[in-house]
Each structure stands twice: as C-alpha cells, then as structure tokens.
Design a protein around this motif. Sequence first.
Motif, short mmCIF file in Angstrom:
data_model
loop_
_atom_site.label_atom_id
_atom_site.label_comp_id
_atom_site.label_asym_id
_atom_site.label_seq_id
_atom_site.Cartn_x
_atom_site.Cartn_y
_atom_site.Cartn_z
N LEU B 38 0.79 -1.21 0.00
CA LEU B 38 0.00 0.00 0.00
C LEU B 38 0.83 1.27 0.00
N ASP B 42 0.87 3.19 -3.93
CA ASP B 42 -0.10 4.29 -4.01
C ASP B 42 0.57 5.65 -4.10
N ASN B 43 1.67 5.81 -3.37
CA ASN B 43 2.29 7.12 -3.38
C ASN B 43 3.04 7.37 -4.67
N LEU B 68 3.86 20.22 -3.24
CA LEU B 68 3.67 20.18 -1.78
C LEU B 68 2.68 19.09 -1.40
N VAL B 69 1.60 18.97 -2.20
CA VAL B 69 0.62 17.91 -1.95
C VAL B 69 1.31 16.56 -1.93
N LEU B 72 3.81 16.12 1.11
CA LEU B 72 3.10 15.91 2.37
C LEU B 72 2.55 14.49 2.46
N THR B 73 1.99 14.00 1.35
CA THR B 73 1.44 12.64 1.36
C THR B 73 2.56 11.63 1.59
N ALA B 75 5.44 12.13 3.19
CA ALA B 75 5.88 12.18 4.59
C ALA B 75 4.88 11.45 5.48
N ALA B 76 3.57 11.67 5.22
CA ALA B 76 2.54 11.02 6.02
C ALA B 76 2.62 9.51 5.84
N ALA B 77 2.78 9.04 4.60
CA ALA B 77 2.79 7.60 4.34
C ALA B 77 4.00 6.95 5.02
N THR B 79 5.63 7.97 7.70
CA THR B 79 5.42 7.93 9.15
C THR B 79 4.41 6.85 9.52
N VAL B 80 3.28 6.85 8.79
CA VAL B 80 2.21 5.92 9.13
C VAL B 80 2.67 4.48 8.93
N GLN B 82 5.67 3.21 9.29
CA GLN B 82 6.49 2.87 10.46
C GLN B 82 5.61 2.53 11.67
N LEU B 83 4.71 3.47 11.98
CA LEU B 83 3.92 3.33 13.20
C LEU B 83 3.00 2.11 13.14
N LEU B 84 2.33 1.93 11.99
CA LEU B 84 1.40 0.81 11.88
C LEU B 84 2.15 -0.51 11.89
N GLN C 37 -6.20 5.06 5.48
CA GLN C 37 -5.05 5.80 4.96
C GLN C 37 -5.03 5.75 3.44
N LEU C 64 -4.59 19.82 -0.81
CA LEU C 64 -3.45 20.19 0.03
C LEU C 64 -3.80 19.94 1.51
N ALA C 67 -3.86 16.27 2.22
CA ALA C 67 -2.49 15.74 2.25
C ALA C 67 -1.83 16.11 3.57
N ALA C 71 -1.96 11.87 7.88
CA ALA C 71 -1.46 10.92 8.89
C ALA C 71 -2.27 10.94 10.17
N VAL D 182 10.63 8.39 14.54
CA VAL D 182 9.81 8.78 13.39
C VAL D 182 8.70 9.76 13.74
N PHE D 186 8.33 13.68 12.65
CA PHE D 186 7.17 14.09 11.86
C PHE D 186 6.45 15.24 12.56
#
Lengths: 114, 94, 97, 305
Positions: B38, B42-43, B68-69, B72-73, B75-77, B79-80, B82-84, C37, C64, C67, C71, D182, D186
């Motif tokens: 995933l 997806d990214n 930027l969109v 940001l996605t 960076a979020a992916a 992080t998520v 790792q955490l999940l 997600q 934006l 995005a 998270a 992490v 973040f």
Amino acid sequence: MTATLVYGLAGSVLVGVGLYGFAVRRHLLRQILAFNIIGSGLFLLFGALARRTPDGTSDPVPQAMIITGIVVAFAATALAEALAERYQELTGRTALEEDSKPAPPDEQESELRG
Amino acid sequence: MIADAVTVLLIGAGLFFFVAGTVGFVRFPDVHSRLHALTKADNLGLGLVVLGAALQAPDAATVLKLVLVWLLTLAAAATVAQLLARSALEDGAP
Amino acid sequence: MTDLLYVAALVILANVAVSAWRVLHGPARADRIMGAQLIGTSGVALLVLLYLIHGSSGVLDLALLLALLAAFAAVGYVKSRSADGAGDPEVAGGEDP
Amino acid sequence: MIASAAFDILLCLLIVTVAVGSVAARDLFGAVALYIVYGLLLAIGWVRLGAVDVGLAEGAIGAGLTGVLLLGAAARLKAAPDPPRLRIVPLLLCLAVSLGLGAAVLSLSVPQPGLVPLVQENLAASGVGNPVTAVLLNFRGWDTLVESVVLVVALVGVWALAPDDLWDGRPGAAQRVKRDAVLNTFGRLLPPVGLMVGIYIVWIGAYAPGGAFQAGTVLAAVWLLAIMAGVAEPPPVRRPLWRALLVLGPAVFLLAGLHGTLWGAFMSFAPAKAKTMIMAIEFTLTLSIAVTLAMLVLGRPRRPA
C-alpha cells in the motif's frame, strides 16, 4: 440538475440510515455516530437544494449555514463523548437504560452514591 | 496538445500503480505485506497523477502546490507505515 | 480530455470502494486504519483530478489540506492503543526514554 | 456528461454504503474507522456540489479532528456486546422518513435562483469577494458570532466534567514518545507547513474558498499532532493567557458588531471599513477556533497542572 437529484436523494437515505442506527444501536458512541450521520445527511440535502440555481452556482447562504453547522456538530460530538465517558465512570455502563425496564433498587442506590 | 497526451499517459500510469497497490492490499496474506503493497505503490501512483496535473498548471504557484501535496502525502505515508508496522508487531502479527 | 479524466476518477473511486471493504472486514485493526489511509491518498488523487476537471484552485487547496492531515487518523490510532491514550509503538515496553 | 453523472452516482452510492456499514458494523472500532472514511468521501461530495468552502470545513474536521477524537473515545469506552439485529418497525419508520425526504427532493428540483442574486448585488459592499465569507461574517454575522460563543460553551461543558481534584489540571495524558524517532520528527516537520497552510486558507478566504473555520480546524489539527508527537504540551486549563485566546475571536467580533451600532445597526459594517474589520475578525477568530477545537478533542483535565 442531476447533481441536485443525486446528492439530495443520497442525503435523504443518509437521514434514514442515521435514524435507524440511533434507534437500534445501544452503545453511546454508536448513537453519537448515528446522530452525526443524520446531521450530515441533512447538510447534504440542504447543500443539494442550494445547487438548483438556473446557472449552476451554489447558493452561498446555505453553504455558510452548513459550515457553521459542521463546526457546531463537531463541538456537540466532543461534548457528548465527554458525557459518555463520565457516564461510564459513574455507572460502569456504556448504554442508557431502557425506559421500560427500571434498574433494580440496589443498583439505583449505588448510582446515587456515584 | 502534446502536453495533453503526456498528461493522459502519466495519469494512466499513476492509475496502474493505484490499482496494483489496491490489489496487493486486498490479496496479500498478512498485515506487513499489505502495508508494503500500500504505502509504496499508491504514493508512486499519486506522484504520477500529480506530475500529469502539473503539466496542465496555469502558473508556478499551482505547480508548487501540487508538489507540496505530493511531499506531504509521502511524509505522512512514511510515518504511518512505520507506526502501523510496529503496532501490528506489538499485536502479534507475523 | 474531460471524459478521460472522469474515467480516471471512476477507476480511483473503484479503488476506494475496494479499500472500504478492507476497512469493514479488517481482520486486524491495523488493516482497517491502513484502509482509511489508502482512501485518504486516493481522495487526494481524486481531488487533483477534480481540480483538472473543474479548474477551480479551491479544489487543489482541499487536496493540500487532506495531504496535510493524511497521517492524523493513523497517529490517533497508535496513540489510542494504550490505556491512557499516550502510548507509542516506537517506545518499547512503554517506558520513557 | 454520462461520465460525470456516473461519477456522482457512484460516489453517492459509496457514501451511503459506508454510512450503512458504520451503523451495521459488528464492533465499535470498525464503526469508527468507517465513519472516518465517510467524512473523507463527504468532503469530495461537497466539491462536486460546487461548495468548496464546505468541502474544506468537512475535510479538515473529518480527516483531522474526528479521527483523533473518535478513536480515543472508542479506546476509552468499554465495547459492550451490541450485536447487530434487524428491527422491523424502526426500519419501516426510517424508510418512510427517507422516502418522504426523497419525494420532497424530487418535487423541489426545479431551478430556483434562491438568494444568489441578493448576495451578488450586495457583495461589493460586503468588503470581501468570496460570497460565503460575505454571508458568514457580514450578512449573517449574528449566526457566526453566536456560533463562536457556542464552541466556547461546549468546551466549558467538557471541562465541567472533570473530577474535583483535577478541576484546573492539564487536559490529555502525558505523551510517551521516543525522541528523534519517526513520530517525533514528523511532529516537528509538520507544524511549520501546517501553520503556513492555515494562514493561507484564512487569508485566501476573503476572495476564494477558505476562511476562519477551515483554517482554525487545520491549526487545531496540527497542534494536536505536535502534542501527540511529544513536541508540544497542552497548557493547564486555568492558564489565563490561554483562556484569553479562547475568547479573543468572539470578543473582537462582538466589539466590531458594537462599533457597527454607531453606523446604524448592531453587526453592520460600513463598506469602507468592512474589509479591515472582517480580516481582523477572521484572524482572531481563527486563533480562538483553533485553540477551542483542539481543547475539545483533548477533553477534560486528566492530570494535575
């Protein structure tokens, strides 16, 4: 016009779905979720009807009211969640008592003592 | 005209990765392989879609916003993921 | 061009539908949050496509925003796993570093 | 044309299915996860209805705050057994409500100009170019003023549920976070970008979709992330500076409204000054909404100051 129809009908269905969940589900958080579904269904209905202008622009007055509505609904959800949590702390339950079935006397007493 | 064609190609390629990611997400046997399918596919797919859209952008500000969109996605992916992955390990997933 | 963009949007919407199935069925909680997600990422892609279709820059601002907040649900989930809502899977055994 | 209608129909089917799934889900966690997805899809629906302002509000609340609030609630509340059962009488009643509303939609779907001409006529005098902002802060400023007060009242209600010994304590739990790992990284990366996006959204709200509610929600969400990542610490609820921040926006709004009394009526802005006043209200209201919403998610005080 299609958009008005499609989203308006979706909003109508959502109100019914939320009402059903509110009536049938006992857990307080499920009831809060169901109540929010009713609310968002009504917003969608309102927003769809705002779209039936002849030139296809969306009427800004309902939009502004929906924005205030969304934010107030969120604040109400946070308050309801805090109440549900406190209710659980005091009674140990996560669902309201059925009206037709009063709690046995000893249980009522322990509730009063908190 | 050429820009339009390239946009369509890039978006098409992006869709391919989206579909691949979703197929992996549904078909893979355990949490960690699903997570793997995933967060990468997806990214990449979104990156291609964003690139395709950037070719149609009317000004530099829009291109910047699109980039930027995507960042940001990403960076979020990251992080998520790792955490999940760690949380699934704690829950006893293989 | 617009019709092709709509077809692309429909493909992504089908992806969302499939991921929603995973959110409903799990099996693990991590799977469900992963599904949410994935729907977030797909939503951003959908909005980029809708930006091309509608041509209104506000739609891109919404992409934006989504995005930026992509998270949140997942971070809220890993935090909610501990009894007091303060845990972190990166901290082994839950003690402070 | 067909593709556009197909997209709307599929999106609506998906929205309704996810809502049904959230109501029917076997477990509490599944219901909450589906509800988060539901909010996300609704935001896209608002874009299709040409209501990007609403989409921004729904997206910021649905994708940002609701997830953290509801997942926390689902973890703190016991998941009592609540198996899905089909109840015929409520089902029929709810079906009747839906059918009635659907019939109303069908009968009302004839073109209507609504209030669009009235808003367009007066837009030039409102001080802003975005009609939704003009309605929110000028034409129907009363609603918005009262709403901003309602948010603070809800927060007071939440705080009032604290036990006696934590009456003026700190909301939320002490976060355990591994430094420079992490999540912590973040949490330091996102706030500057979030601040930029928030300011952009409130600033652009004067002439394009955006505004105080949307920007306030974004800032609240980013602040909450920083708290969860161990970068920021929520203040004790008795701290005067923070209490002042909570009421700053409504107070400026009220003062601007009283200033309008000099010109004739409460909450009326003279066209020449309207832009300045609306921007002053928007920026202070954004701050207040951000602090109020984040505090609402953090909940009542849970530990000593």
